[in-house]
Design an enzyme around this catalytic site. Structure first.
Site, PDB file in Angstrom:
ATOM      1  N   ARG A   1       1.643   4.438  -3.018  1.00 49.12           N
ATOM      2  CA  ARG A   1       1.439   5.875  -2.755  1.00 49.12           C
ATOM      3  C   ARG A   1       2.730   6.666  -2.992  1.00 49.12           C
ATOM      4  O   ARG A   1       2.699   7.757  -3.563  1.00 49.12           O
ATOM      5  CB  ARG A   1       0.932   6.069  -1.329  1.00 49.12           C
TER       6      ARG A   1
ATOM      7  N   SER B   1     -13.429   2.411   2.432  1.00 49.85           N
ATOM      8  CA  SER B   1     -12.439   2.021   1.423  1.00 49.85           C
ATOM      9  C   SER B   1     -11.320   3.052   1.355  1.00 49.85           C
ATOM     10  O   SER B   1     -11.548   4.212   1.015  1.00 49.85           O
ATOM     11  CB  SER B   1     -13.104   1.893   0.047  1.00 49.85           C
TER      12      SER B   1
ATOM     13  N   ARG C   1     -14.227  -6.200 -11.060  1.00 53.11           N
ATOM     14  CA  ARG C   1     -14.406  -5.541  -9.757  1.00 53.11           C
ATOM     15  C   ARG C   1     -15.086  -4.171  -9.901  1.00 53.11           C
ATOM     16  O   ARG C   1     -14.963  -3.514 -10.931  1.00 53.11           O
ATOM     17  CB  ARG C   1     -13.035  -5.432  -9.060  1.00 53.11           C
TER      18      ARG C   1
ATOM     19  N   SER D   1       0.835  -1.215   0.000  1.00 56.60           N
ATOM     20  CA  SER D   1       0.000   0.000   0.000  1.00 56.60           C
ATOM     21  C   SER D   1       0.867   1.260   0.000  1.00 56.60           C
ATOM     22  O   SER D   1       0.604   2.208  -0.748  1.00 56.60           O
ATOM     23  CB  SER D   1      -0.877   0.041   1.255  1.00 56.60           C
TER      24      SER D   1
ATOM     25  N   GLN E   1      -9.031   2.951  -0.785  1.00 55.41           N
ATOM     26  CA  GLN E   1      -8.783   3.241  -2.202  1.00 55.41           C
ATOM     27  C   GLN E   1      -9.678   4.387  -2.672  1.00 55.41           C
ATOM     28  O   GLN E   1      -9.236   5.278  -3.400  1.00 55.41           O
ATOM     29  CB  GLN E   1      -9.019   1.979  -3.037  1.00 55.41           C
TER      30      GLN E   1
ATOM     31  N   ARG F   1     -13.629 -13.845  -1.949  1.00 51.64           N
ATOM     32  CA  ARG F   1     -12.810 -14.504  -0.914  1.00 51.64           C
ATOM     33  C   ARG F   1     -13.638 -15.348   0.053  1.00 51.64           C
ATOM     34  O   ARG F   1     -13.101 -16.268   0.664  1.00 51.64           O
ATOM     35  CB  ARG F   1     -11.963 -13.468  -0.157  1.00 51.64           C
TER      36      ARG F   1
ATOM     37  N   ASP G   1      -7.380  -7.151   4.657  1.00 52.59           N
ATOM     38  CA  ASP G   1      -6.489  -8.024   3.886  1.00 52.59           C
ATOM     39  C   ASP G   1      -6.018  -9.238   4.692  1.00 52.59           C
ATOM     40  O   ASP G   1      -5.428 -10.169   4.140  1.00 52.59           O
ATOM     41  CB  ASP G   1      -5.274  -7.233   3.386  1.00 52.59           C
TER      42      ASP G   1
END
Ligand code: S3P
Length: 433
Positions: free
Chosen positions: A27, A165, A122, A23, A167, A344, A313
Site C-alpha cells: 500500500r 476481501s 485465481r 500488506s 484486496q 490451501r 493468512d
C-alpha cells in the site's frame, strides 16, 4: 529447485526484528507512486510480492530507489502515471494485481497485467465486477489474468463486498480516488484496514464507521516518511515454532499489531499459548509492539465465521499446529482457502497426511487431529509453490519424530525470504548453550 531438510528437535531462543509487513508495504508503494514528492519507506518488506509491486509502479512512471534498507519513491501525482510499455507482471501476488486493477481503472490509458501460473488461476471477477460498475472496461481470460484494463472516467458506487476481501475493498477505494462522487464499500465482515489507514496518512479523505468505508475523489496525495511495522503474518511461523518446541522462548520486536490482523494472537492465547505484548505504540496510524512467546501446551480449537477473514493468512500455521494440540484444530467457512496461492485446504491435508497426521477435509475447511492421534513422523512435502504452506509444514516438522523435506522451499521468499535462515539461527542459539 531448492529443498530444505528440517531435522526435528532443539528449541527456539532469542530476540529478533522482522522485515516489514507485506500488506502495508504494497500500500505504501502504490500510494507513494500516486503522491506528489518523494516518499521514504523504512523497513520495506523483503517479500518478493512487494518487489513485484515496486516493479509495476516503476513501469507506470514512478521513480523507485533503495538505499540502506529504505525504499524511496518519487511519485507522479494522481494524474501523472504513464501507460506501461509492456504487460505489468504481478508474479505470485494477488494483492498487486487486484489493488493495481483498482488504480488502473481510473487512468487515461489502457494497461495489461498478468502473473505467474498460480496467479493466473485465481479469481479476478471479484475486482472486475465492481470496477466495471464504476465505468472501467476490463477484458480477462474468463475471469482470470491476464487482464486488460481500459481506464475510463469513473463514477462512484456503493458496493457491498460479496466475499470478505481486503484486496477487493482496496481496489474499489483506490478507484474511488478517481471517481466522480463518494465511493462507498460495505463489509459484512471486517477485513484488514491498512488501505484506509495508509490513504489517510497520504492525505486522502476516508471515512469509516461500522464496516462502511467511504472515499472522496482527491486532488492530490502528499509524499510521506513512513516505517513499515514487522510482518505479523511472518512472525506467526516463528511463534508456531516456539509453540512446537518445548523450552522455547522468543521475543519479536516491532511487529504490526493492527487489530484487524492480530486476532491470531487472541486465538493462540485462547488455545493456551503463553504470549505477552509488553509494549505497544501507534506509528503511521498502525499499532506496533513487541511479542514475547514461550512454549506452552495447546488445547486446540475451532475457527469459523468471521474468524476466517480475520486470520486468513494464519490458517495454514494454525492447522499445522493441530497435531501439537490436545484436541486438534478444526476450520470451517474457509472456502476462500481454496483460491489462495494454492488450494490451501488440499495442500495442507496432503502435506500433513504425508507426515503421518490425521486430517479430515471438508469443502470449506479441515480438521487436524490432536496429540492423541500420534506424533507426526516427518515426510516429503511438496508445498505446490505456496510460501505459507512451505513454512507451516516446516514448523510442523520441527516436532516430528523424523526428518521432513520441504521441496521448493525457496517459495517462502514470496513473503518471508529470511524464514529458514532465521529459524536455523534461533535454533542454533539453543544448541550452542
Ligand atoms: C491481503 C488480503 C488477503 C490476504 C492476502 C493479503 C491484502 O487477501 O490473504 O495475503 O494485503 O490485502 P483477500 O483480501 O483476498 O482475502
Amino acid at each position: 529447485m531448492s529443498k530444505k531438510v528440517i531435522s526435528p528437535g532443539g528449541a527456539i531462543d532469542g530476540a529478533i526484528d522482522l522485515p516489514g509487513d507485506k500488506s502495508i508495504s504494497h500500500r505504501y508503494a502504490i500510494l507513494g507512486a500516486l503522491a506528489e514528492g518523494r516518499t521514504e519507506i523504512a523497513n520495506f518488506a523483503s517479500a518478493a510480492d512487494c518487489r513485484s509491486t515496486l516493479e509495476c509502479v516503476k513501469r507506470l512512471g514512478a521513480e523507485v530507489g533503495t538505499k540502506d534498507g529504505r525504499v524511496f519513491i518519487s511519485g507522479r501525482g494522481l494524474d501523472g502515471l504513464r501507460a506501461p510499455r509492456k504487460t505489468l507482471d504481478a508474479a505470485n501476488s494477488g494483492s498487486t494485481i487486484r489493488m493495481l486493477a483498482g488504480l488502473l481503472a481510473g487512468q487515461a490509458f489502457t494497461s495489461k497485467i498478468t502473473g505467474d501460473a498460480s496467479l493466473r488461476k485465481r479469481p479476478m471477477r471479484r475486482v472486475i465486477d465492481p470496477l466495471t460498475q464504476m465505468g472501467a472496461e476490463i477484458e480477462s481470460d474468463g475471469g482470470r489474468a491476464p487482464i486488460a484494463i481500459h481506464g475510463r472516467k469513473l463514477h462512484a458506487i456503493d458496493y457491498a463486498t460479496p466475499i470478505p476481501s481486503a484486496q477487493v475493498k482496496s481496489a474499489v477505494l483506490l478507484a474511488g480516488l478517481y471517481a466522480h462522487g463518494v465511493t462507498t464499500v460495505r463489509e459484512a465482515v471486517r477485513t484488514r484496514d491498512h488501505t484506509e489507514l495508509a490513504l489517510r496518512e497520504f492525505g486522502a479523505n476516508v471515512q469509516t464507521s461500522h464496516g462502511v468505508i467511504s472515499i472522496e475523489p482527491q486532488p492530490k496525495l502528499a509524499a510521506r516518511q513512513l516505517v513499515v511495522p514487522g510482518d505479523l503474518s511472518g512472525a506467526v511461523f516463528l511463534i508456531g515454532a516456539a509453540l512446537v518446541l518445548p523450552g522455547s522462548s522468543l521475543t519479536i520486536h516491532g511487529v504490526g499489531l493492527n487489530p484487524t490482523r492480530a486476532k491470531v494472537l487472541d486465538f493462540l492465547i485462547a488455545m493456551g499459548a503463553s504470549i505477552r505484548i509488553p509494549t505497544v505504540q501507534a506509528r503511521g496510524g498502525e499499532l506496533v509492539g513487541d511479542i514475547s512467546v514461550k512454549h506452552a501446551a495447546l488445547e486446540g480449537g475451532v475457527i469459523s465465521g468471521p474468524q476466517v477473514a480475520e486470520m486468513i493468512d494464519e490458517l495454514p500455521m494454525l492447522a499445522a499446529l493441530g497435531p501439537y494440540t490436545e484436541n486438534g484444530v478444526e476450520i470451517h467457512d474457509a472456502k476462500e482457502l481454496r483460491v489462495k496461492e494454492s488450494d490451501r485446504i488440499a495442500t495442507l491435508a496432503e502435506g500433513l497426511r504425508a507426515m503421518g497426521g490425521r486430517v479430515e477435509e471438508f469443502p470449506d475447511g479441515l480438521r487436524v487431529e490432536g496429540r492423541s492421534a500420534g506424533k507426526l513422523r516427518g515426510g516429503k512435502i511438496d508445498p505446490r509453490g505456496d510460501h505459507r504452506i512451505a513454512m507451516a509444514l516446516a514448523v510442523a516438522g520441527l516436532g516430528a519424530t523424523g526428518e521432513t523435506v520441504i521441496g521448493d522451499a525457496e517459495c517462502a521468499g514470496v513473503s518471508f525470504p529470511e524464514f529458514f535462515t532465521v529459524l536455523d539461527r534461533l535454533r542454533e542459539a539453543t544448541y550452542a548453550r
